[in-house]
Write an enzyme that holds these catalytic residues in place. Structure first.
Site, PDB file in Angstrom:
ATOM      1  N   ASP A 173      38.252  82.325  17.643  1.00  5.21           N
ATOM      2  CA  ASP A 173      39.323  83.316  17.524  1.00  5.21           C
ATOM      3  C   ASP A 173      40.516  82.881  18.376  1.00  5.21           C
ATOM      4  O   ASP A 173      41.660  82.843  17.916  1.00  5.21           O
ATOM      5  CB  ASP A 173      38.782  84.666  18.003  1.00  5.21           C
ATOM      6  CG  ASP A 173      39.781  85.792  17.852  1.00  5.21           C
ATOM      7  OD1 ASP A 173      40.610  85.725  16.926  1.00  5.21           O
ATOM      8  OD2 ASP A 173      39.746  86.735  18.666  1.00  5.21           O
ATOM      9  N   TYR A 199      30.599  89.148  18.837  1.00  3.90           N
ATOM     10  CA  TYR A 199      30.921  90.129  17.812  1.00  3.90           C
ATOM     11  C   TYR A 199      29.676  90.770  17.197  1.00  3.90           C
ATOM     12  O   TYR A 199      29.785  91.609  16.317  1.00  3.90           O
ATOM     13  CB  TYR A 199      31.750  89.473  16.694  1.00  3.90           C
ATOM     14  CG  TYR A 199      33.139  89.069  17.111  1.00  3.90           C
ATOM     15  CD1 TYR A 199      33.329  88.098  18.091  1.00  3.90           C
ATOM     16  CD2 TYR A 199      34.257  89.639  16.512  1.00  3.90           C
ATOM     17  CE1 TYR A 199      34.603  87.717  18.475  1.00  3.90           C
ATOM     18  CE2 TYR A 199      35.533  89.254  16.901  1.00  3.90           C
ATOM     19  CZ  TYR A 199      35.702  88.299  17.882  1.00  3.90           C
ATOM     20  OH  TYR A 199      36.962  87.918  18.254  1.00  3.90           O
ATOM     21  N   ASP A 250      44.367  80.896  17.214  1.00  2.00           N
ATOM     22  CA  ASP A 250      45.720  81.422  17.454  1.00  2.00           C
ATOM     23  C   ASP A 250      46.572  80.358  18.151  1.00  2.00           C
ATOM     24  O   ASP A 250      47.742  80.166  17.833  1.00  2.00           O
ATOM     25  CB  ASP A 250      45.693  82.688  18.324  1.00  2.00           C
ATOM     26  CG  ASP A 250      45.522  83.963  17.499  1.00  2.00           C
ATOM     27  OD1 ASP A 250      44.879  83.892  16.435  1.00  2.00           O
ATOM     28  OD2 ASP A 250      46.021  85.031  17.915  1.00  2.00           O
ATOM     29  N   LYS A 288      30.682  76.245  25.893  1.00  2.00           N
ATOM     30  CA  LYS A 288      30.799  76.366  27.345  1.00  2.00           C
ATOM     31  C   LYS A 288      29.380  76.272  27.884  1.00  2.00           C
ATOM     32  O   LYS A 288      28.925  77.127  28.648  1.00  2.00           O
ATOM     33  CB  LYS A 288      31.483  77.706  27.681  1.00  2.00           C
ATOM     34  CG  LYS A 288      31.872  77.868  29.130  1.00  2.00           C
ATOM     35  CD  LYS A 288      33.048  77.010  29.555  1.00  2.00           C
ATOM     36  CE  LYS A 288      33.253  77.103  31.054  1.00  2.00           C
ATOM     37  NZ  LYS A 288      34.255  76.163  31.558  1.00  2.00           N
ATOM     38  N   ASP A 321      37.584  75.232  27.736  1.00  2.00           N
ATOM     39  CA  ASP A 321      38.806  75.175  28.546  1.00  2.00           C
ATOM     40  C   ASP A 321      39.517  73.835  28.361  1.00  2.00           C
ATOM     41  O   ASP A 321      40.740  73.771  28.191  1.00  2.00           O
ATOM     42  CB  ASP A 321      38.501  75.466  30.025  1.00  2.00           C
ATOM     43  CG  ASP A 321      37.221  74.798  30.524  1.00  2.00           C
ATOM     44  OD1 ASP A 321      36.496  74.195  29.705  1.00  2.00           O
ATOM     45  OD2 ASP A 321      36.944  74.876  31.730  1.00  2.00           O
TER      46      ASP A 321
HETATM   47 MG    MG Z   1      42.474  86.747  16.186  1.00  2.00          MG
END
Ligand code: MG
Ligand code: NAI
Length: 345
Positions: free
Chosen positions: A237, A133, A241, A180, A213
């Site tokens: 992020d 970001y 969710d 990762k 993962d």
């Molecule tokens: Mg989101």
């Protein structure tokens, strides 16, 4: 002392859930003053090209916190609008922690077969100002067959250290660092080094590491093993969710974007503006209400924050919920259910 809170309801269901959440917080009778910035939305952006004016940004800066609904509108085709509001606030106020709790509020809401064995009760600590970001990159040979886009994944030693420190400061049982580093090697080295240092400074807390993962898989197979997950901006992020669904649904998830050093926070539901259901008064207000509970907690009103959470739990037990949770009530009626549980306390 009076706390001043700027309110940015935004677009879509943002204003609908914000209205209910505000009314619910208001019912607690706390010493709060709200400064409403309801003109920060897609209509204004489409008319003027301005996402968040410097004057509005100044009002935010002069306040103690921001309550945020959601922004995003199908008519706006550029990411400049969203970046100009939410990412501007996150970056310029240096809100480097995104604190996203995921706690199953009621076993009926779990999508897992064995809800009780695997009930999720964790916090995802997402680094909020770096990673993919950071907006560092560019495009080469645009609009040719050889077009190449680069988005740099930025990790700084300072940025990783401060979010790691926050994760350990809130941990009760354990911290799981997710990266990762087997494939994304350079930033991975910083995350690994900072994590090992923090783990050795906090011997009482169980420190574990997972690749992202595997973390996604383990969140589904046994979410109860997690206490605090600390990770970068994009993994945080996505995993939050996923965790939100395990905790009963995206509409229930609240979050706090905070700078633990200055104490400033922006509190918002994890969900977006949900254009598919906007304008119908059926958005679930729990995510917004639970976000505002996080604000009250950070202001030191912990009893009131717990009361809000319990009242949401009561509304769920009574099945006074919106359609996303299997109910048939509207946003407003669900807000009323929470307030009636609050007044009965
Ligand atoms: Mg989101
Ligand atoms: P979304 O979270 O808005 O919606 C995803 C799905 O979940 C939709 O089917 C929606 O109806 C449902 N949903 C979300 N919140 C709900 C609630 N409170 N009650 C009931 N159902 C709910 O994500 P989507 O569709 O990817 O994005 C829509 C817009 O929101 C886009 O413009 C996006 O950029 C923006 N967005 C804004 C965010 C923010 O302001 N922080 C965060 C995520 C997306």
């Amino acid at each position: 002392m009076t706390k001043t809170v700027t309110v940015i309801p935004g677009d879509g269901i943002g204003p609908e859930v914000t209205r209910e959440a505000l009314e619910t917080v208001d019912a607690l009778g706390l010493d709060l003053r709200f400064d409403l910035l309801d003109h920060v939305n897609a209509d204004t952006y489409l008319r003027t090209g301005v996402s968040l004016s410097d004057e509005d940004f100044g009002r935010v800066k002069a306040s103690d916190a921001v309550l945020f609904g959601a922004i995003g509108d199908p008519r706006v085709k550029t990411s400049d609008y969203g970046r100009g509001v939410l990412l501007r606030l996150r970056f310029e106020l240096d809100l480097f922690v995104n604190h996203r709790p995921a706690t199953l509020l009621h076993e009926d809401l779990s999508p897992l077969r064995d809800a009780r064995a695997g009930a999720i009760d964790c916090v995802i600590v997402r680094e909020n100002t770096e990673g993919l970001y950071a907006d560092i990159g560019g495009v080469l040979r645009e609009n040719t067959e050889h077009e190449t886009a680069v988005d740099a994944d930025v990790s700084t030693y300072m940025g990783v250290s401060r979010v790691m420190e926050y994760a350990y400061s809130i941990a009760r049982r354990g911290v799981c660092m997710v990266d990762k580093s087997n494939a994304v090697r350079h930033g991975g080295k910083i995350w690994q080094r900072v994590f090992k240092k923090a783990a050795s400074r906090n011997p009482i807390i169980r420190s574990t590491h997972l690749y992202v993962d595997t973390a996604a898989m383990k969140l589904i197979s046994d979410p109860s093993q997690f206490d605090v997950i600390v990770t970068n901006n994009s993994y945080g992020d996505i995993l939050s969710d996923l965790a939100a669904v395990l905790a009963g649904g995206l509409g229930n998830a609240g979050s706090a974007n905070i700078n633990p050093v200055t104490g400033f926070g922006l509190y918002e539901p994890v969900h977006g503006s949900a254009p598919d259901i906007a304008g119908r008064g059926i958005g679930n207000p729990f995510g917004a209400i639970l976000s505002y509970a996080l604000m009250l907690e950070n202001f030191g009103w912990t009893a009131e924050a717990s009361a809000l959470r319990r009242a949401v739990g009561t509304a769920i037990s009574e099945r006074r919920v919106t359609a996303d949770l299997g109910g048939s009530l509207g946003t407003k009626e669900v807000g009323e259910a929470v307030r009636s549980a609050l007044s009965a306390r």
